[in-house]
Design an enzyme around this catalytic site. Structure first.
Site, short mmCIF file in Angstrom:
data_model
loop_
_atom_site.label_atom_id
_atom_site.label_comp_id
_atom_site.label_asym_id
_atom_site.label_seq_id
_atom_site.Cartn_x
_atom_site.Cartn_y
_atom_site.Cartn_z
N ASN A 216 49.53 34.33 40.06
CA ASN A 216 50.93 34.75 39.99
C ASN A 216 51.79 33.66 40.66
O ASN A 216 51.25 32.71 41.24
CB ASN A 216 51.14 36.13 40.63
CG ASN A 216 50.72 36.18 42.09
OD1 ASN A 216 50.98 35.26 42.87
ND2 ASN A 216 50.06 37.27 42.49
N GLU A 219 51.00 33.01 44.37
CA GLU A 219 49.75 32.28 44.60
C GLU A 219 49.91 30.81 44.22
O GLU A 219 49.40 29.91 44.92
CB GLU A 219 48.63 32.91 43.78
CG GLU A 219 48.21 34.28 44.28
CD GLU A 219 47.36 35.05 43.29
OE1 GLU A 219 46.62 35.94 43.73
OE2 GLU A 219 47.46 34.77 42.07
N ASP A 286 44.25 42.09 36.38
CA ASP A 286 42.96 42.37 35.73
C ASP A 286 43.13 42.47 34.22
O ASP A 286 42.29 42.00 33.45
CB ASP A 286 42.37 43.68 36.26
CG ASP A 286 42.10 43.65 37.75
OD1 ASP A 286 41.87 42.55 38.30
OD2 ASP A 286 42.13 44.73 38.38
#
Length: 335
Positions: A216, A219, A286
């Protein structure tokens, strides 16, 4: 033909590729977690401290972490295999039982005595998380367990199309494990085994040479050492990550701003979000890594696979709690 931000795609072709998901063979390697939800309502503040009192109405448990990636792949039609470590405890046994109930193999899951299975418990009131508490160990998984996983992967490498690495920073993903998987891939140079990674901050040095990394924007900013407040910073971050990690592509997810795909070829594609409502982003990563990996394994190109994962993410963020996308719902979401 449909269009997103100047990129044209064939919506009907995407739907046809979803039908191919049943033939894709995916191995998921990562941290296995149990997601626990306690649902209730808040009508008063505690007289003991200035905190809300939640009147509990329901409790549910769902597969989380790498196990949720497996769940996403299974609901999309695939027959994935999970590789990871659980504790030799009641929660670990619950996870193995849930996988068996889904008709999935548990042979790739190692039970480690003395290690607690990770549990994330979320208190939800009025469709909003009140607090989350975690019970887990972040200590490195034992070398013997890593070796068992590498040996298992090696035995099954000829029967899989893609490896998904789901790194939640719980001690499984390490230099030893990633090096072992890279060596196995090189030993099968006659086959194009796709490798994708949902990364964890602090572990990026492990991911070099993979096909897709899906950080993301937070990060990505931590890795690059600068914040990403605008498009210019986003482009610098994406290019830096592609070059530093020598990977085929980086897909940076940006919440309500959508996602941007940076390819080693130099191409950049921004994909606006298709979510009509955002209630909870839990598990969205996920869904993204699972869908893009499955799409690539089914033969889609990178851009089309990223667009498909964007449609899938748009579905799950509209639900409360960890959820998975069904193939028929994904087909309906494609516009």
């Amino acid at each position: 033909m449909a269009e997103i931000n100047g990129y044209y795609y064939d919506a009907e072709a995407l739907r046809r590729y979803i039908d191919r998901f049943v033939k894709a063979r995916i191995l998921v390697v990562g941290d296995i977690i149990m997601d626990e939800y306690i649902w209730g309502n808040v009508t008063r503040i505690s007289p003991e401290a200035p905190v809300p009192v939640v009147d509990v109405e329901q409790e549910t448990k769902m597969l989380g972490g790498a196990a949720n990636v497996i769940r996403n792949l299974a609901t999309l039609g695939a027959k994935p295999v999970l590789c990871g470590v659980v504790g030799n405890d009641s929660t670990g046994k619950e996870i193995l039982s849930a996988l068996t109930h889904m008709g999935l193999s548990t042979e790739g899951v190692v039970s480690e005595t003395g290690r607690p299975t990770s549990i994330k418990t979320r208190i939800v009131a009025h469709n909003q998380q009140v607090v989350r508490f975690d019970r887990e160990s972040r200590a490195a998984v034992r070398p013997q367990s890593i070796q068992k996983l590498i040996e298992y992967i090696g035995k099954h490498l000829d029967t899989i199309d893609a490896i998904v690495v789901s790194d939640y920073g719980k001690g499984l993903i390490s230099g030893h494990l990633m090096m072992g998987m890279r060596e196995l891939r090189r030993s099968r140079s006659d086959r194009n085994i796709i490798m994708t990674v949902d990364p964890k901050t602090g572990n990026f040095e492990y991911y070099k040479g993979v096909d897709v990394i899906t950080p993301n924007h937070y990060e990505a900013g931590l890795y690059c050492g600068f914040s990403i407040p605008d498009e210019d910073a986003l482009n610098r971050a994406g290019r830096k990550m592609v070059n530093d990690l020598n990977c085929r592509s980086v897909l940076i997810t940006q919440g309500k701003e959508g996602m941007t795909l940076f390819e080693k070829s130099g191409e950049t594609t921004h994909i606006p979000t298709v979510a009509k409502k955002v209630f909870d982003v839990t598990g969205a990563g996920d869904t993204v890594i699972g869908t893009i990996s499955l799409a690539l394994a089914a033969g889609l190109d990178l851009k089309s696979a990223a667009i498909l994962s964007n449609f899938a993410a748009g579905i799950v963020v509209g639900e409360i709690g960890t959820s998975a996308v069904r193939a028929e719902d994904l087909k309906k979401a494609i516009v």
